[in-house]
Write a protein that holds these residues in place. Structure first.
Motif, mmCIF file in Angstrom:
data_model
loop_
_atom_site.group_PDB
_atom_site.id
_atom_site.type_symbol
_atom_site.label_atom_id
_atom_site.label_comp_id
_atom_site.label_asym_id
_atom_site.label_seq_id
_atom_site.Cartn_x
_atom_site.Cartn_y
_atom_site.Cartn_z
ATOM 1 N N SER A 162 -3.477 -2.787 3.960
ATOM 2 C CA SER A 162 -2.156 -2.682 4.591
ATOM 3 C C SER A 162 -1.536 -1.308 4.394
ATOM 4 C CB SER A 162 -1.242 -3.763 4.042
ATOM 5 O OG SER A 162 -1.455 -3.924 2.677
ATOM 6 N N ALA A 163 -1.928 -0.599 3.306
ATOM 7 C CA ALA A 163 -1.359 0.738 3.091
ATOM 8 C C ALA A 163 -1.790 1.686 4.205
ATOM 9 C CB ALA A 163 -1.801 1.284 1.739
ATOM 10 N N ALA A 175 -2.055 6.182 -3.161
ATOM 11 C CA ALA A 175 -2.220 5.252 -4.281
ATOM 12 C C ALA A 175 -3.395 4.317 -4.050
ATOM 13 C CB ALA A 175 -0.935 4.455 -4.480
ATOM 14 N N ILE A 176 -3.491 3.773 -2.826
ATOM 15 C CA ILE A 176 -4.604 2.862 -2.534
ATOM 16 C C ILE A 176 -5.926 3.618 -2.510
ATOM 17 C CG2 ILE A 176 -5.554 1.333 -0.766
ATOM 18 C CD1 ILE A 176 -3.270 0.173 -2.391
ATOM 19 N N PHE A 209 6.680 10.421 3.904
ATOM 20 C CA PHE A 209 6.313 10.564 2.491
ATOM 21 C C PHE A 209 5.979 9.219 1.872
ATOM 22 C CE2 PHE A 209 7.687 14.975 2.260
ATOM 23 C CZ PHE A 209 6.690 15.449 1.442
ATOM 24 N N SER A 210 6.711 8.166 2.236
ATOM 25 C CA SER A 210 6.363 6.869 1.654
ATOM 26 C C SER A 210 5.013 6.406 2.177
ATOM 27 C CB SER A 210 7.454 5.846 1.939
ATOM 28 O OG SER A 210 7.552 5.613 3.308
ATOM 29 N N GLY A 244 2.380 8.358 0.361
ATOM 30 C CA GLY A 244 2.346 7.906 -1.027
ATOM 31 C C GLY A 244 1.554 6.621 -1.166
ATOM 32 N N ALA A 245 1.833 5.653 -0.292
ATOM 33 C CA ALA A 245 1.121 4.372 -0.350
ATOM 34 C C ALA A 245 -0.367 4.576 -0.125
ATOM 35 C CB ALA A 245 1.691 3.418 0.692
ATOM 36 N N GLY A 274 6.639 4.591 -2.114
ATOM 37 C CA GLY A 274 5.520 4.189 -1.272
ATOM 38 C C GLY A 274 4.280 3.892 -2.084
ATOM 39 N N ALA A 323 10.621 9.049 -2.133
ATOM 40 C CA ALA A 323 10.019 8.200 -1.097
ATOM 41 C C ALA A 323 8.532 8.037 -1.345
ATOM 42 C CB ALA A 323 10.266 8.802 0.283
#
Lengths: 200, 192
Positions: free
Chosen positions: B77-78, B134-135, B126-127, B130-131, A134, A130
């Protein structure tokens, strides 16, 4: 509940022998649940492998004015590297658990212990997949739309097939996380069911 | 699935755990922890705002022009996704805590629903983190391949606050993982 549950799964027919005669009468649901488990894990393996392959093969070189030939590749962004590593780990994990699950079908002695271990590690792998989906999705979204507040230009208008590869890979990995969620539910619901089965 | 639920219902009455109350207490504490962590993470992102004056040189002969630039959480948006994920997880933790607290004895359907939703919250949190990570990494380092400039050298406090929120939110996600593991462990013990 299916009563006639001889493992007739067409795609795993070769590795699953018919249930043993000494298994007690109440056991077939448990065996059936492991067949479903193996099927979902094969699906997970296929999804993880496909996502990694699509991501790694996405490579595009374009002629940009003033800058010459510029290549777009997955290892230019740490998020995509993390994605490839995480999905590879998930694929390897699913390969190992396919073997473990098949051994449970052959020897139902360990089944309960395996179910608990599967539930633990599946949740961890779900977290991994996930977060990878993401992070890659977050970067891909900025690549698609750009962000004028911080001056990040959109790149998907330039590298179109590269972005298509990333989008396809993201969709497959989203599917992999859905499969993982189903696997966790399956493990835990078969633990629910365990007490009604005779002691193993 | 239905068969499995009935199976436990039949069995839940016979197999009574001696430490059932302690287990429930631990679960409630864990849910309270998850609630607090996700709430803090959502607030940290939600109040994140920083205005900086950046000198912009228009013409070389003139002194640089000071332009105020603002960074807000909803520009990326993240970060919006991170905050929404944390708000959903937070309100779900409150609701599930209330339901666990009010239900007496073993309620199988409620337990299964809570377990299913716990798993979904793990994936959601978690997603989201994660996003945001990354950003945030692009914000810290930039990306020379696609010419995205780094912004955290200007908005240091903003980036630090997002990083703090990400850390808190990861700990919240681990709390939800523990909740799922916990219910698997409890079922395992019960079936012994």
């Amino acid at each position: 509940m299916a009563s006639t549950d001889k493992p007739t799964d067409p795609e795993h027919g070769k590795e699953i022998p018919p249930p043993k005669p000494e298994v007690p009468a109440a056991a077939p649901p448990a065996v059936n649940c492991f067949v479903l488990d193996v099927a979902l894990r094969v699906l997970l393996f296929a999804a993880a492998l496909t996502a990694v392959i699509i991501m790694v093969t996405g490579e595009q070189t374009k002629l940009i004015p003033l800058l010459g030939n510029r290549k777009a590749k997955f290892n230019h962004s740490p998020a995509f590297i993390y994605f490839v590593v995480a999905l590879s780990v998930a694929g390897l994990y699913s390969l190992i658990t396919i073997l473990a699950s098949t051994s449970v079908i052959l020897k139902p002695f360990f089944s309960k212990k395996f179910l608990v271990y599967f539930a633990y590690t599946d949740v961890l792998i779900l977290g991994l997949v996930a977060s990878a989906t993401g992070s890659a999705g977050g970067v891909a979204y900025v690549g698609l739309k750009g962000n004028k507040h911080v001056g990040w230009i959109k790149v998907c208008s330039t590298y179109d097939t590269y972005c298509q590869h990333i989008a396809g890979s993201l969709a497959v990995s989203l599917f992999a996380s859905v499969v993982l969620v189903f696997l966790i539910w399956l493990s835990i619901f078969s633990l629910h069911r365990r007490p009604s089965a005779p002691p193993l | 699935m239905v068969g499995g639920v009935e199976g436990l219902e039949k069995n839940g009455n016979e197999v009574k755990m001696g430490n059932g109350r302690t287990a429930k207490l631990y679960e409630l504490l864990l849910r309270l922890l998850a609630l607090a962590l996700t709430l803090v993470a959502a607030i940290l992102v939600g109040v994140d705002k920083q205005t900086e004056t950046v000198p912009v040189v228009l013409v070389d002969s003139l002194p640089p022009l000071n332009v105020p630039v603002t960074a807000k959480w909803h520009y990326l948006s993240a970060f919006v996704y991170l905050m929404v994920a944390n708000i959903i997880a937070c309100s779900y933790a409150a609701l599930s805590m209330l339901l666990t607290f009010t239900s007496r004895g073993e309620n199988i359907i409620l337990g299964s629903m809570i377990l299913i939703l716990d798993t979904l919250m793990v994936a959601l949190l978690f997603s989201g983190t994660g996003a945001a990570i990354a950003i945030g990494l692009i914000g810290y380092h930039g990306n020379s391949h696609v010419r995205w400039q780094r912004v955290c050298n200007v908005f240091g406090k903003f980036c630090g606050q997002v990083a703090a929120s990400i850390v808190v939110s990861v700990i919240g996600a681990v709390a939800f993982i523990l909740l799922v593991v916990f219910s698997a462990l409890r079922l395992h013990k019960k079936s012994k």
